[in-house]
Design an enzyme around this catalytic site. Sequence first.
Site, mmCIF file in Angstrom:
data_model
loop_
_atom_site.group_PDB
_atom_site.id
_atom_site.type_symbol
_atom_site.label_atom_id
_atom_site.label_comp_id
_atom_site.label_asym_id
_atom_site.label_seq_id
_atom_site.Cartn_x
_atom_site.Cartn_y
_atom_site.Cartn_z
ATOM 1 N N ASP A 12 0.761 -1.225 -0.169
ATOM 2 C CA ASP A 12 0.025 -0.090 0.062
ATOM 3 C C ASP A 12 0.866 1.454 0.098
ATOM 4 O O ASP A 12 0.330 2.258 0.618
ATOM 5 C CB ASP A 12 -0.743 -0.039 1.025
ATOM 6 C CG ASP A 12 -1.988 -1.245 1.229
ATOM 7 O OD1 ASP A 12 -2.207 -1.471 0.102
ATOM 8 O OD2 ASP A 12 -2.385 -1.411 2.363
ATOM 9 N N LYS A 15 1.762 2.204 -5.059
ATOM 10 C CA LYS A 15 2.377 1.707 -6.237
ATOM 11 C C LYS A 15 1.299 1.981 -7.364
ATOM 12 O O LYS A 15 1.798 2.437 -8.461
ATOM 13 C CB LYS A 15 2.303 0.111 -6.183
ATOM 14 C CG LYS A 15 3.297 -0.208 -5.197
ATOM 15 C CD LYS A 15 3.418 -1.680 -5.073
ATOM 16 C CE LYS A 15 2.437 -2.394 -4.291
ATOM 17 N NZ LYS A 15 1.846 -2.122 -3.007
ATOM 18 N N GLY A 39 -4.769 -4.355 -3.718
ATOM 19 C CA GLY A 39 -5.412 -3.372 -3.903
ATOM 20 C C GLY A 39 -4.894 -2.066 -4.300
ATOM 21 O O GLY A 39 -4.193 -1.431 -3.522
ATOM 22 N N GLN A 223 1.807 -6.087 -3.382
ATOM 23 C CA GLN A 223 2.357 -6.097 -2.008
ATOM 24 C C GLN A 223 3.444 -5.300 -1.823
ATOM 25 O O GLN A 223 3.919 -4.412 -2.308
ATOM 26 C CB GLN A 223 2.399 -7.631 -1.645
ATOM 27 C CG GLN A 223 1.330 -8.424 -1.452
ATOM 28 C CD GLN A 223 0.616 -8.685 -2.730
ATOM 29 O OE1 GLN A 223 1.434 -9.394 -3.517
ATOM 30 N NE2 GLN A 223 -0.726 -8.461 -2.695
HETATM 31 P P1 GDP Z 1 -0.863 0.338 -3.618
HETATM 32 O O1 GDP Z 1 -1.429 -1.006 -3.076
HETATM 33 O O2 GDP Z 1 0.573 0.405 -3.339
HETATM 34 O O3 GDP Z 1 -1.163 0.697 -4.869
HETATM 35 O O4 GDP Z 1 -1.498 1.448 -2.542
HETATM 36 P P2 GDP Z 1 -3.045 1.836 -2.239
HETATM 37 O O5 GDP Z 1 -3.690 2.198 -3.314
HETATM 38 O O6 GDP Z 1 -3.590 0.280 -1.611
HETATM 39 O O7 GDP Z 1 -2.867 2.723 -1.127
HETATM 40 C C1 GDP Z 1 -2.457 3.911 -1.209
HETATM 41 C C2 GDP Z 1 -3.262 4.840 -0.901
HETATM 42 O O8 GDP Z 1 -2.623 6.454 -0.960
HETATM 43 C C3 GDP Z 1 -4.498 5.132 -2.143
HETATM 44 O O9 GDP Z 1 -5.614 5.527 -1.267
HETATM 45 C C4 GDP Z 1 -3.792 6.472 -3.031
HETATM 46 O O10 GDP Z 1 -4.877 6.934 -3.454
HETATM 47 C C5 GDP Z 1 -3.230 7.224 -1.794
HETATM 48 N N1 GDP Z 1 -2.035 7.943 -2.295
HETATM 49 C C6 GDP Z 1 -0.991 7.697 -3.059
HETATM 50 N N2 GDP Z 1 -0.250 8.767 -3.247
HETATM 51 C C7 GDP Z 1 -0.637 9.482 -2.435
HETATM 52 C C8 GDP Z 1 -0.205 10.809 -2.040
HETATM 53 O O11 GDP Z 1 1.034 11.611 -2.258
HETATM 54 N N3 GDP Z 1 -1.139 11.566 -1.173
HETATM 55 C C9 GDP Z 1 -2.154 11.324 -0.770
HETATM 56 N N4 GDP Z 1 -2.897 12.067 0.034
HETATM 57 N N5 GDP Z 1 -2.665 9.917 -0.905
HETATM 58 C C10 GDP Z 1 -1.832 9.265 -2.151
HETATM 59 P P1 IMO Z 2 -1.201 -4.132 -2.220
HETATM 60 O O1 IMO Z 2 -0.600 -4.849 -3.534
HETATM 61 C C1 IMO Z 2 -0.917 -4.566 1.914
HETATM 62 C C2 IMO Z 2 -0.976 -8.613 3.773
HETATM 63 C C3 IMO Z 2 -2.299 -8.904 4.673
HETATM 64 C C4 IMO Z 2 -1.604 -10.029 5.473
HETATM 65 C C5 IMO Z 2 -0.548 -10.624 4.642
HETATM 66 C C6 IMO Z 2 -0.933 -11.925 3.922
HETATM 67 O O2 IMO Z 2 -2.318 -3.473 -2.252
HETATM 68 O O3 IMO Z 2 0.126 -3.394 -1.442
HETATM 69 P P2 IMO Z 2 -2.635 -12.792 1.975
HETATM 70 O O4 IMO Z 2 -4.079 -12.423 1.730
HETATM 71 O O5 IMO Z 2 -1.612 -12.203 1.004
HETATM 72 O O6 IMO Z 2 -2.336 -14.227 2.401
HETATM 73 O O7 IMO Z 2 -2.234 -11.841 3.557
HETATM 74 O O8 IMO Z 2 -0.297 -9.563 3.478
HETATM 75 N N1 IMO Z 2 -1.174 -7.923 2.236
HETATM 76 C C7 IMO Z 2 -1.236 -6.819 1.761
HETATM 77 N N2 IMO Z 2 -0.978 -5.800 2.872
HETATM 78 N N3 IMO Z 2 -1.115 -4.347 0.630
HETATM 79 C C8 IMO Z 2 -1.313 -5.565 0.042
HETATM 80 O O9 IMO Z 2 -1.203 -5.371 -1.149
HETATM 81 C C9 IMO Z 2 -1.309 -6.908 0.599
HETATM 82 N N4 IMO Z 2 -1.466 -8.074 0.000
HETATM 83 C C10 IMO Z 2 -1.710 -8.868 1.042
HETATM 84 O O10 IMO Z 2 -3.095 -7.868 4.908
HETATM 85 O O11 IMO Z 2 -1.343 -9.085 6.519
HETATM 86 MG MG MG Z 3 -2.938 -1.404 -1.722
#
Ligand code: GDP
Ligand code: IMO
Ligand code: MG
Length: 422
Positions: A12, A15, A39, A223
Amino acid sequence: MNTILVGAQWGDEGKGKIIDVLTEQADVVVRYAGGNNAGHTVFIGKNKYVLHLVPSGILRPKKLCVIGNGVVVDPVGLVEEINGLKKLGVKVGANNFVLSETAHVVLPYHRELDAQREVLKGKNKIGTTKRGIGPAYGDKAARVGLRVNDLVDSARLEQKLSLRIKENNAVLKSLGARPLSFPQVFADYNAAGKFLKPFVQNTVVLLHEQMRAGAAMLFEGAQGTFLDIDHGTYPFVTSSNTTAGGACTGSGVPPHRMDRVVGVMKAYTTRVGEGPLPTENAEISDLLHGMGREFGATTGRPRRCGWFDSVATRHATMVNGIDDLAITNLDGLDTVVSIKVCVAYRHGRKQYDYVPNDAQILAECEPVYVEFDGWRTPTDKAKSWKQLPTKARTYLKAIAELSNAKLFIASVGPSRDQTIFV
Ligand code: GDP
Ligand code: IMO
Ligand code: MG
């Protein structure tokens, strides 16, 4: 130019947003690991897209998006995701989306086993996303998995699925869970297979053709480094190689064709699920949750938050070979008066400047902090490096230097235009 993009923390990191930005300069975007546990959130204007399996590059027209062999695919979930994207006006067709015939299939018994194993673990649970990821990769390693080419062939699906359901139902029954109905599962997955068939190809051959034609490729990690099955905080990890090496095994593109590695990291740290998080801090968790931020994109769970951990990110640079850093969510720290950064871990009389492999030891580590003055100014409207407050620039330069890589992007908001190339 082929670029691998990885998460340098616990997932998270942002990416999805950075992939969307970098896709402008790419021709092909490849997901290489994980499944719909991921996600990836992308905002375009006011529209929010959350991608779970489809590469985030799909949001830009005319880019070829590939799900590689290293991914585990929940076909019913993928069909829903494609239909959801189409409803939002995103074009997904056989000309811009391809699924590897050797990607493994996540089936309902994987999800059920994932849930049951978590129950059995009780307070030692991993906190998985319950998407069946661990059991699906387990079957792949045990050589009893079904692959996409089995899914799209009704006769083979029927034969292989009936055997697998028989075995898994016995296990589920022994755990006190309800057995699955073969006719129901077959009907659902056969239908998904029919839907997905036009997208299925030998993606290794396709990617090599693209390379020969001079395409620029972007490998979208899912991840993060510390969720890697080998290099993460085992057993509190996911079940794939999320680090840069996974891009080669998960796509069939060899290491010497990779040109650079971009690491994405937040300006602070988050983790969702259980397991050690040395810099976890209630104050920063409350601050970010109070702003409505840091809730999981896949499960909606509140993410655990903490200060920036440069021991972890330095380790991530080492394991992934990160060249360039994209630091996101700088704006999350806009109101903080004094910002802590972890520079070492203390464990009894020992001090660590790398991440110890033993999750138990890591959980017992105390962070050693240095402090930076907060800038206490909104950064979300900054359009250039010069427009950032001096103290924010100092902070970004310091955490990049501590992470041993070059600062490339500073992100100050979720949108494309809130991206500063340094
Ligand atoms: P990913 O799994 O690495 O793609 O990250 P996620 O989408 O799960 O979580 C990142 C969150 O941060 C999302 O809600 C993005 O919209 C948000 N985001 C990414 N870059 C920025 C930033 O620079 N500022 C803010 N406020 N939100 C950001
Ligand atoms: P993105 O791509 C954050 C975490 C779960 C749990 C562990 C194992 O959005 O960064 P799993 O369901 O893979 O067996 O869970 O890994 N986890 C993540 N945490 N971002 C993710 O993906 C994750 N995918 C799995 O919360 O701790
Ligand atoms: Mg994510």
